[in-house]
Design an enzyme around this catalytic site. Structure first.
Site, PDB file in Angstrom:
ATOM      1  N   LYS A 197       0.851  -1.189   0.000  1.00 32.34           N
ATOM      2  CA  LYS A 197       0.000   0.000   0.000  1.00 32.34           C
ATOM      3  C   LYS A 197       0.887   1.240   0.000  1.00 32.34           C
ATOM      4  CE  LYS A 197      -3.609   2.442   2.484  1.00 32.34           C
ATOM      5  NZ  LYS A 197      -4.606   2.411   3.557  1.00 32.34           N
ATOM      6  N   ARG A 207     -10.583  10.698   2.082  1.00 36.71           N
ATOM      7  CA  ARG A 207     -10.488  11.460   3.330  1.00 36.71           C
ATOM      8  C   ARG A 207     -11.796  12.194   3.598  1.00 36.71           C
ATOM      9  NH1 ARG A 207      -4.462  11.784   3.327  1.00 36.71           N
ATOM     10  NH2 ARG A 207      -4.109   9.555   3.048  1.00 36.71           N
ATOM     11  N   ARG A 218       1.020  10.064   5.542  1.00 43.27           N
ATOM     12  CA  ARG A 218       1.265   8.729   6.090  1.00 43.27           C
ATOM     13  C   ARG A 218       2.584   8.144   5.578  1.00 43.27           C
ATOM     14  NH1 ARG A 218      -3.772   8.222   8.036  1.00 43.27           N
ATOM     15  NH2 ARG A 218      -5.593   8.408   6.701  1.00 43.27           N
ATOM     16  N   GLU A 234       7.337  -6.632   1.075  1.00 47.21           N
ATOM     17  CA  GLU A 234       6.107  -6.463   1.863  1.00 47.21           C
ATOM     18  C   GLU A 234       5.182  -7.672   1.703  1.00 47.21           C
ATOM     19  OE1 GLU A 234       5.169  -4.401   4.044  1.00 47.21           O
ATOM     20  OE2 GLU A 234       6.186  -2.483   3.803  1.00 47.21           O
ATOM     21  N   LYS A 249      -2.273  -1.502  -3.718  1.00 47.62           N
ATOM     22  CA  LYS A 249      -3.120  -0.321  -3.628  1.00 47.62           C
ATOM     23  C   LYS A 249      -2.277   0.943  -3.659  1.00 47.62           C
ATOM     24  CE  LYS A 249      -6.307   1.836  -0.444  1.00 47.62           C
ATOM     25  NZ  LYS A 249      -6.874   1.843   0.872  1.00 47.62           N
ATOM     26  N   SER A 275     -10.317   5.912  -4.349  1.00 45.22           N
ATOM     27  CA  SER A 275     -11.224   7.053  -4.488  1.00 45.22           C
ATOM     28  C   SER A 275     -10.782   8.058  -5.552  1.00 45.22           C
ATOM     29  CB  SER A 275     -11.364   7.753  -3.130  1.00 45.22           C
ATOM     30  OG  SER A 275     -10.098   8.168  -2.637  1.00 45.22           O
ATOM     31  N   TYR A 314     -15.379   1.192  -6.520  1.00 47.17           N
ATOM     32  CA  TYR A 314     -16.650   1.820  -6.144  1.00 47.17           C
ATOM     33  C   TYR A 314     -17.707   1.619  -7.218  1.00 47.17           C
ATOM     34  CZ  TYR A 314     -13.695   3.734  -2.526  1.00 47.17           C
ATOM     35  OH  TYR A 314     -12.831   3.832  -1.460  1.00 47.17           O
TER      36      TYR A 314
HETATM   37  C1  PBG Z   1      -6.917   3.534   5.579  1.00 45.26           C
HETATM   38  C2  PBG Z   1      -7.479   3.468   4.217  1.00 45.26           C
HETATM   39  C3  PBG Z   1      -7.406   4.435   3.220  1.00 45.26           C
HETATM   40  C4  PBG Z   1      -8.096   3.915   2.131  1.00 45.26           C
HETATM   41  C5  PBG Z   1      -8.584   2.670   2.493  1.00 45.26           C
HETATM   42  N1  PBG Z   1      -8.176   2.409   3.773  1.00 45.26           N
HETATM   43  C6  PBG Z   1      -6.876   5.803   3.239  1.00 45.26           C
HETATM   44  C7  PBG Z   1      -5.463   6.057   3.504  1.00 45.26           C
HETATM   45  O1  PBG Z   1      -4.634   5.161   3.623  1.00 45.26           O
HETATM   46  O2  PBG Z   1      -5.152   7.246   3.615  1.00 45.26           O
HETATM   47  C8  PBG Z   1      -8.258   4.638   0.835  1.00 45.26           C
HETATM   48  C9  PBG Z   1      -9.280   4.128  -0.093  1.00 45.26           C
HETATM   49  C10 PBG Z   1      -9.584   5.051  -1.196  1.00 45.26           C
HETATM   50  O3  PBG Z   1      -8.939   6.090  -1.378  1.00 45.26           O
HETATM   51  O4  PBG Z   1     -10.535   4.750  -1.938  1.00 45.26           O
HETATM   52  N2  PBG Z   1      -7.787   2.933   6.503  1.00 45.26           N
END
Ligand code: PBG
Length: 326
Positions: A197, A207, A218, A234, A249, A275, A314
């Site tokens: 990730k 967010r 992060r 990983e 991801k 997203s 989505y």
């Molecule tokens: C963290 C998490 C995130 C997403 C899924 N789980 C956000 C992040 O790591 O900042 C993002 C999913 C998306 O953007 O559609 N719990």
């Protein structure tokens, strides 16, 4: 043989020929629908940066899950937005907390007809928005966070989740969750590890979707976009720790990673079309700049072709509907 040789084009002559010779196909069962539920809502609340996606109420979430079953979608990944947050993300452990309750409600609605997945991460539950708890310097404390993840995992398994999705990128999270599940008698609850990730600008709309309190980024726990080989490390670590499935991801800017992971993984590989990837296509389509259905279908097929066995998107239900009709 006479030239030019028209071998490649012969297989493209008709829709039926193209269908017969397609190397990859999308199927509803490959798709996983990420869904948000927000505590205290009386009606679904639209997410402005993700047109067509809402924060659900209990009722609308149950309807969305039932519809996904109807359409043959493979799974649903649940994210909860609590009313009250604190530094430790305590609401994540409450059996009556928004996410644990949602898992139970969806399970009551669809039973085992849809694979129900829960997000195991603290970012929705903490008042600082990080995926873990902080030490005195404000650094995300890996091991203190693990202890909470283990308890969160048990709470979600008890609520009826079939699969847990630890998305916080703490080292050792799969081992701790696996051990907590074994010790609490949940030996059949599977773990989908968010293995590779990346820290990504494309999480922006998420967010808003979870009303994130995060200031900053992060980058001390999510992967650096510059790194490719590291994704293998990983994934290997998560496999050693007992991951049942692994995830890459985001998806579209990381198709090389996805192909690498698919080539080496002995377990099913997921990719999360996040997203920002959703928002880009929706925004361009809303402006009439691209064909919406064509772009959506092509983007998910591209992720599949790169090596994903399953895709979190989505558009899962809408796309499943198109696949059913075609
Ligand atoms: C963290 C998490 C995130 C997403 C899924 N789980 C956000 C992040 O790591 O900042 C993002 C999913 C998306 O953007 O559609 N719990």
């Amino acid at each position: 043989m006479s030239f030019p040789n028209h071998r490649p084009r012969r297989l493209r002559t008709t829709p039926a020929m193209r269908r017969l010779t397609a190397e990859n196909r999308l199927a509803p069962a490959d798709l996983i629908l990420p869904a948000f539920i927000r505590e205290g809502l009386t009606e679904p609340s639209p997410i402005s940066s993700m047109p067509g996606v809402v924060q659900h109420t209990t009722e609308s979430l149950k309807r969305a899950a039932a519809e996904a079953v109807e359409l043959g979608v493979g799974g649903i990944m649940l994210f909860g937005v609590p009313e009250v947050r604190d530094a430790q993300g305590t609401a994540s452990l409450d059996p009556e907390g928004v996410l644990n309750k949602a898992i139970r409600d969806v399970k009551a609605e669809v039973g085992d007809d849809l694979v129900i997945m829960g997000d195991v991460c603290l970012d929705e539950f903490t008042d600082h928005g990080h995926c873990g708890v902080l030490d005195s310097e404000g650094y995300v404390d890996n091991d203190a966070t693990l202890e909470i993840y283990g308890r969160m995992a048990v709470a979600q398994a008890e609520a009826g989740a079939h699969v847990l999705g630890p998305s916080g990128m703490m080292d050792g999270q799969i081992a701790v969750i696996r051990q907590a599940l074994e010790e609490s008698g949940h030996k059949n609850t599977a773990v989908l590890a968010y293995a590779a990730k990346y820290a990504s600008a494309f999480y922006g709309p998420f967010r808003e979707a979870v009303d994130s309190q995060l200031k900053g980024d992060r980058r001390t726990y999510q992967m650096d976009a510059a790194n490719r080989r590291e994704a293998i490390l990983e994934v290997e670590l998560d496999l050693e720790e007992g991951a049942d499935m692994v995830m890459v991801k985001p998806a579209m800017s990381y198709l090389d990673i996805l192909a690498d992971v698919a080539a080496m993984s002995p377990v099913p590989v997921s990719a999360y079309q996040i997203s920002g990837e959703y928002a880009m296509i929706e925004a361009a389509a809303a402006n009439g700049w691209i064909d919406r259905r064509g772009a959506i279908t092509e983007s998910v097929l591209g992720i599949k072709r790169a090596g994903a066995d399953t895709v979190l998107t989505y558009w899962a239900s809408e796309l499943a509907g198109w696949l059913k009709e075609s």
